[in-house]
Design an enzyme around this catalytic site. Structure first.
Site, PDB file in Angstrom:
ATOM      1  N   CYS A   1      41.354  25.556  38.307  1.00  0.00           N
ATOM      2  CA  CYS A   1      40.477  26.241  37.360  1.00  0.00           C
ATOM      3  C   CYS A   1      40.263  25.463  36.063  1.00  0.00           C
ATOM      4  O   CYS A   1      39.451  25.841  35.229  1.00  0.00           O
ATOM      5  CB  CYS A   1      41.027  27.626  37.061  1.00  0.00           C
ATOM      6  SG  CYS A   1      41.354  28.569  38.554  1.00  0.00           S
TER       7      CYS A   1
ATOM      8  N   CYS B   1      44.582  28.892  32.560  1.00  0.00           N
ATOM      9  CA  CYS B   1      45.597  28.780  33.603  1.00  0.00           C
ATOM     10  C   CYS B   1      44.919  28.187  34.828  1.00  0.00           C
ATOM     11  O   CYS B   1      43.689  28.218  34.949  1.00  0.00           O
ATOM     12  CB  CYS B   1      46.156  30.153  33.957  1.00  0.00           C
ATOM     13  SG  CYS B   1      44.876  31.342  34.426  1.00  0.00           S
TER      14      CYS B   1
ATOM     15  N   HIS C   1      33.678  33.467  37.120  1.00  0.00           N
ATOM     16  CA  HIS C   1      34.553  32.300  37.084  1.00  0.00           C
ATOM     17  C   HIS C   1      34.275  31.348  38.246  1.00  0.00           C
ATOM     18  O   HIS C   1      35.000  31.344  39.247  1.00  0.00           O
ATOM     19  CB  HIS C   1      36.001  32.782  37.110  1.00  0.00           C
ATOM     20  CG  HIS C   1      37.022  31.717  37.238  1.00  0.00           C
ATOM     21  ND1 HIS C   1      36.899  30.477  36.646  1.00  0.00           N
ATOM     22  CD2 HIS C   1      38.198  31.689  37.923  1.00  0.00           C
ATOM     23  CE1 HIS C   1      37.955  29.764  36.944  1.00  0.00           C
ATOM     24  NE2 HIS C   1      38.758  30.449  37.720  1.00  0.00           N
TER      25      HIS C   1
HETATM   26  C1  LIG Z   1      39.478  41.134  43.440  1.00  0.00           C
HETATM   27  C2  LIG Z   1      38.482  40.775  44.521  1.00  0.00           C
HETATM   28  C3  LIG Z   1      39.191  40.658  45.875  1.00  0.00           C
HETATM   29  C4  LIG Z   1      37.414  41.865  44.584  1.00  0.00           C
HETATM   30  O1  LIG Z   1      36.444  41.429  45.469  1.00  0.00           O
HETATM   31  P1  LIG Z   1      35.367  42.437  46.045  1.00  0.00           P
HETATM   32  O2  LIG Z   1      36.031  43.574  46.714  1.00  0.00           O
HETATM   33  O3  LIG Z   1      34.357  41.624  46.746  1.00  0.00           O
HETATM   34  O4  LIG Z   1      34.771  42.984  44.692  1.00  0.00           O
HETATM   35  P2  LIG Z   1      33.547  43.861  44.380  1.00  0.00           P
HETATM   36  O5  LIG Z   1      32.898  43.184  43.296  1.00  0.00           O
HETATM   37  O6  LIG Z   1      32.781  44.187  45.608  1.00  0.00           O
HETATM   38  O7  LIG Z   1      34.208  45.176  43.776  1.00  0.00           O
HETATM   39  C5  LIG Z   1      34.820  46.097  44.594  1.00  0.00           C
HETATM   40  C6  LIG Z   1      34.417  47.465  44.077  1.00  0.00           C
HETATM   41  O8  LIG Z   1      34.884  47.576  42.709  1.00  0.00           O
HETATM   42  C7  LIG Z   1      33.795  47.971  41.880  1.00  0.00           C
HETATM   43  N1  LIG Z   1      33.971  47.356  40.565  1.00  0.00           N
HETATM   44  C8  LIG Z   1      34.266  46.053  40.319  1.00  0.00           C
HETATM   45  N2  LIG Z   1      34.332  45.849  38.979  1.00  0.00           N
HETATM   46  C9  LIG Z   1      34.090  47.054  38.383  1.00  0.00           C
HETATM   47  C10 LIG Z   1      34.019  47.498  37.035  1.00  0.00           C
HETATM   48  N3  LIG Z   1      34.234  46.663  36.010  1.00  0.00           N
HETATM   49  N4  LIG Z   1      33.717  48.779  36.784  1.00  0.00           N
HETATM   50  C11 LIG Z   1      33.509  49.634  37.803  1.00  0.00           C
HETATM   51  N5  LIG Z   1      33.569  49.293  39.124  1.00  0.00           N
HETATM   52  C12 LIG Z   1      33.845  48.013  39.396  1.00  0.00           C
HETATM   53  C13 LIG Z   1      32.576  47.431  42.585  1.00  0.00           C
HETATM   54  O9  LIG Z   1      31.424  48.126  42.205  1.00  0.00           O
HETATM   55  C14 LIG Z   1      32.903  47.654  44.013  1.00  0.00           C
HETATM   56  O10 LIG Z   1      32.636  49.002  44.285  1.00  0.00           O
HETATM   57  P3  LIG Z   1      31.971  49.375  45.683  1.00  0.00           P
HETATM   58  O11 LIG Z   1      33.031  48.970  46.687  1.00  0.00           O
HETATM   59  O12 LIG Z   1      31.779  50.832  45.541  1.00  0.00           O
HETATM   60  O13 LIG Z   1      30.731  48.565  45.776  1.00  0.00           O
HETATM   61  C15 LIG Z   1      37.810  39.400  44.226  1.00  0.00           C
HETATM   62  O14 LIG Z   1      36.983  39.540  43.104  1.00  0.00           O
HETATM   63  C16 LIG Z   1      38.819  38.349  43.958  1.00  0.00           C
HETATM   64  O15 LIG Z   1      39.438  37.819  44.880  1.00  0.00           O
HETATM   65  N6  LIG Z   1      39.001  37.958  42.674  1.00  0.00           N
HETATM   66  C17 LIG Z   1      39.999  36.994  42.290  1.00  0.00           C
HETATM   67  C18 LIG Z   1      39.510  35.613  42.518  1.00  0.00           C
HETATM   68  C19 LIG Z   1      40.586  34.591  42.236  1.00  0.00           C
HETATM   69  O16 LIG Z   1      41.644  34.589  42.796  1.00  0.00           O
HETATM   70  N7  LIG Z   1      40.258  33.687  41.336  1.00  0.00           N
HETATM   71  C20 LIG Z   1      41.158  32.641  40.971  1.00  0.00           C
HETATM   72  C21 LIG Z   1      41.721  32.958  39.713  1.00  0.00           C
HETATM   73  S1  LIG Z   1      43.063  31.892  39.369  1.00  0.00           S
END
Ligand SMILES: CC(C)(COP(=O)(O)OP(=O)(O)OC[C@H]1O[C@@H](n2cnc3c(N)ncnc32)[C@H](O)[C@@H]1OP(=O)(O)O)[C@@H](O)C(=O)NCCC(=O)NCCS
Length: 432
Positions: free
Chosen positions: A94, A417, A387
Site C-alpha cells: 500500500c 501502513c 484505496h
Molecule cells: C470489507 C469488504 C470485504 C466489503 O466488500 P463488499 O462486501 O464487496 O462491500 P460492499 O461495498 O458491497 O458493502 C457491503 C454492504 O455494506 C454496505 N455499506 C458499505 N459501506 C457502508 C456505509 N458506509 N454505510 C452504509 N452501508 C454501507 C453496502 O451498501 C453493502 O450493502 P448491500 O449488501 O445491502 O449492498 C471489502 O471492501 C474489503 O475486502 N475491504 C478491505 C480491502 C483490503 O484488505 N485492503 C487492503 C488494506 S491493507
C-alpha cells in the site's frame, strides 16, 4: 534543522489523480496501465511541463499485469513524451506510490535527476485469475507437443480439480491472514470498540463529502471519460457516502470474524480502481522553469515489524523516525494525513502514537503524543475515498501538500501502513 536532499531540496510541484472508483464499477474495463497513462498525460498537459525536462519516471503497483510488468515504462511511452525517459516500477504494497516518490526524490537528491514524475495505479477490477499448476502443465505440454495426438494426450491429463482457478486473496503469504483478519485482531488487541470504528468511518465519509462539495478534493482530480464510448464520465470518488448514518453502519455484519468481529464493509476501505501522480523537481530547476513548489520533502522513513503481530501497526515505528530525521516533534505538525485501510488500524495507530511501549520499540524515550483530531484527515481518507493500493501514497502526498498551503501550515505528516507489516511516514514543509 535537517532537511532531506543532500543540500538539494526536493520540491513537490504538482499532483493529480483520477477519481477513485469502487472495483467492478466505472473503471472495470480499464487496466492500471490505462489509468496511469491517463493521469500522467493530464498532469503534464495541465502543468505545461516540457517532456524533454523529465529525467525519470517511477510508478508503483501492487498487482502487476503479466502483459506489461514494467507499468512505469508503458506510462512513460505516452505519445506526448520523448522516448528517452528511463522508467522503473516499484512495489511496496500500500506504500508503492510512496516508494516511487522517495526513489525519484533520492535521484534528485543525488543530483542524478532534476525533474521526475512519480505515482502509482491499481485496477482491482482486473486482478489476474491464475490457472492451477495441473492445468498450466497440461497447457504447456500441449503447446510443446509436435503432433495432434500428443497435444490431445497432454490435455487429457487435466483433472476436474485442475479446472479450479487460483483466486488472489488479499492475504499475508507468511501468515495466511487476510488484511481484514489482521485489522480484526488489532481491534481486539487494542480494545477498539465497534462504535468507535463506525464513528471514525462516518467521520471519513462526512469530511470527504464536504471536500467534494467545496471542490477541494475534486480540484485534485481529472474528469475521466470512460472508453470506448466516452459516454460515461467519472467526476468524483464513487465510494463516498454522504448519506451514511450511524444506524446504517451499526446494522452491517462483521465480515472477517462473523461471530465476535467488529470490522465491517462500512469501517473498511473498499476495493478500488484508480491512479495518482506527482511532479518532483529540485528547488533550483523548479525556479529556473518558473514553477512555484507546493511543498518540500523534509524527511521520510520506512519501518517494518512481524506480520504475525499487529500487521498494520508499523506507521507507529516509521513516524517517530521521520520526525526525528526532520528535527521535529508531533507538536510542530500542523496537519496529519493517515492512510485508512481500516478504522481499526487508524485507531490502533493513534493509540500507538500515545503509547510508551511503542515509543520504546521505536527507540524513543517518550510517546509521540495525541494527534489533534481537527488536524487529522481533514478531507476524509481511504475508507471513504477508496484505496487503489498502488495509487494511495500519491493521493495523500498531493492532498497534504495542498491542504498545508490552504491552511498556511508549516509542516505536515503522512503515515501509511502496508502489507508485510510495513509502514511509511513522510514530513512535508509548506513551500510558501
Ligand atoms: C470489507 C469488504 C470485504 C466489503 O466488500 P463488499 O462486501 O464487496 O462491500 P460492499 O461495498 O458491497 O458493502 C457491503 C454492504 O455494506 C454496505 N455499506 C458499505 N459501506 C457502508 C456505509 N458506509 N454505510 C452504509 N452501508 C454501507 C453496502 O451498501 C453493502 O450493502 P448491500 O449488501 O445491502 O449492498 C471489502 O471492501 C474489503 O475486502 N475491504 C478491505 C480491502 C483490503 O484488505 N485492503 C487492503 C488494506 S491493507
Amino acid at each position: 534543522m535537517p532537511t532531506f536532499g543532500n543540500g538539494r531540496r526536493v520540491a513537490i510541484v504538482a499532483g493529480l489523480r483520477t477519481p477513485f472508483e469502487r472495483s467492478g464499477t466505472l473503471f472495470k474495463s480499464l487496466s492500471a496501465q490505462d489509468l496511469g497513462r491517463a493521469v500522467v498525460a493530464e498532469l503534464v498537459a495541465r502543468t505545461g511541463l516540457d517532456g524533454e525536462e523529465i529525467d525519470t519516471l517511477v510508478f508503483g503497483t501492487v498487482v502487476p499485469s503479466v502483459l506489461a510488468p514494467n507499468i512505469a515504462r508503458e506510462v512513460a511511452l505516452l505519445p506526448m513524451l520523448p522516448k528517452g525517459i528511463p522508467a522503473f516500477s516499484v512495489s511496496r504494497a500500500c506504500t508503492s506510490a510512496n516508494q516511487a516518490i522517495t526513489d525519484a526524490a533520492d535521484q534528485i537528491a543525488l543530483g542524478h535527476a532534476d525533474v521526475a514524475i512519480a505515482g502509482g495505479a491499481e485496477s482491482l477490477s482486473n486482478v489476474p485469475i491464475l490457472h492451477s499448476r495441473g492445468f498450466a502443465n497440461a497447457l504447456v505440454g500441449a503447446s510443446k507437443a509436435k503432433s495432434v495426438g500428443g497435444k490431445l494426450g497432454a490435455l487429457t491429463r487435466i483433472r476436474p480439480r485442475d479446472l479450479i482457478p487460483i483466486t488472489p486473496a488479499i492475504a499475508e503469504p507468511s501468515t495466511g491472514e487476510t488484511m481484514g483478519q489482521s485489522a480484526e485482531k488489532m481491534a481486539k488487541l487494542n480494545h477498539i470498540p465497534r462504535e468507535e470504528q463506525d464513528q471514525f468511518a462516518l467521520r471519513s465519509h462526512r469530511l470527504a463529502a464536504a471536500g467534494t462539495q467545496d471542490g477541494r478534493l475534486t480540484a485534485e482530480m481529472m474528469p475521466y471519460y470512460v472508453p470506448p464510448n466516452y459516454g460515461e464520465v467519472a467526476l468524483n470518488d464513487n465510494g463516498i457516502r454522504p448519506d451514511s448514518t450511524p444506524e446504517a453502519l451499526a446494522a452491517l455484519k462483521p465480515v472477517f470474524d462473523r461471530k465476535y468481529g467488529t470490522v465491517t464493509a462500512g469501517n473498511s476501505s473498499p476495493l478500488t480502481d484508480g491512479a495518482a501522480a506527482v511532479i518532483l523537481m529540485s528547488e533550483e530547476r523548479a525556479k529556473a522553469l518558473g514553477y512555484t513548489p507546493l511543498a518540500y520533502i523534509k524527511s521520510y522513513a520506512y519501518a517494518a515489524l512481524d506480520p504475525g503481530e499487529q500487521l498494520l501497526q508499523a506507521p507507529v515505528l516509521a513516524a517517530p523516525l521521520a520526525l526525528a530525521r526532520a528535527g521535529l516533534t508531533l507538536a510542530d505538525i500542523d496537519l496529519v494525513e493517515m492512510h485508512e485501510a481500516f478504522a481499526a488500524q487508524v485507531l490502533s495507530n493513534l493509540r500507538g502514537f500515545e503509547s510508551q511501549l511503542w515509543a520504546e520499540r521505536a527507540g524513543m524515550t517518550q510517546p509521540l503524543g495525541e494527534v489533534d483530531r481537527s488536524r487529522l484527515n481533514v478531507m476524509g481518507g481511504s475508507i471513504s475515498i477508496g484505496h487503489p493500493f498502488g495509487a494511495t501514497g500519491a493521493r495523500i502526498t498531493t492532498t497534504l501538500a495542498n491542504e498545508l498551503r490552504r491552511r498556511n501550515g508549516q509542516f505536515g505528516l503522512m503515515t501509511l501502513c502496508a502489507a508485510g507489516g510495513m509502514g511509511f511516514a513522510m514530513v512535508l514543509e509548506n513551500a510558501s
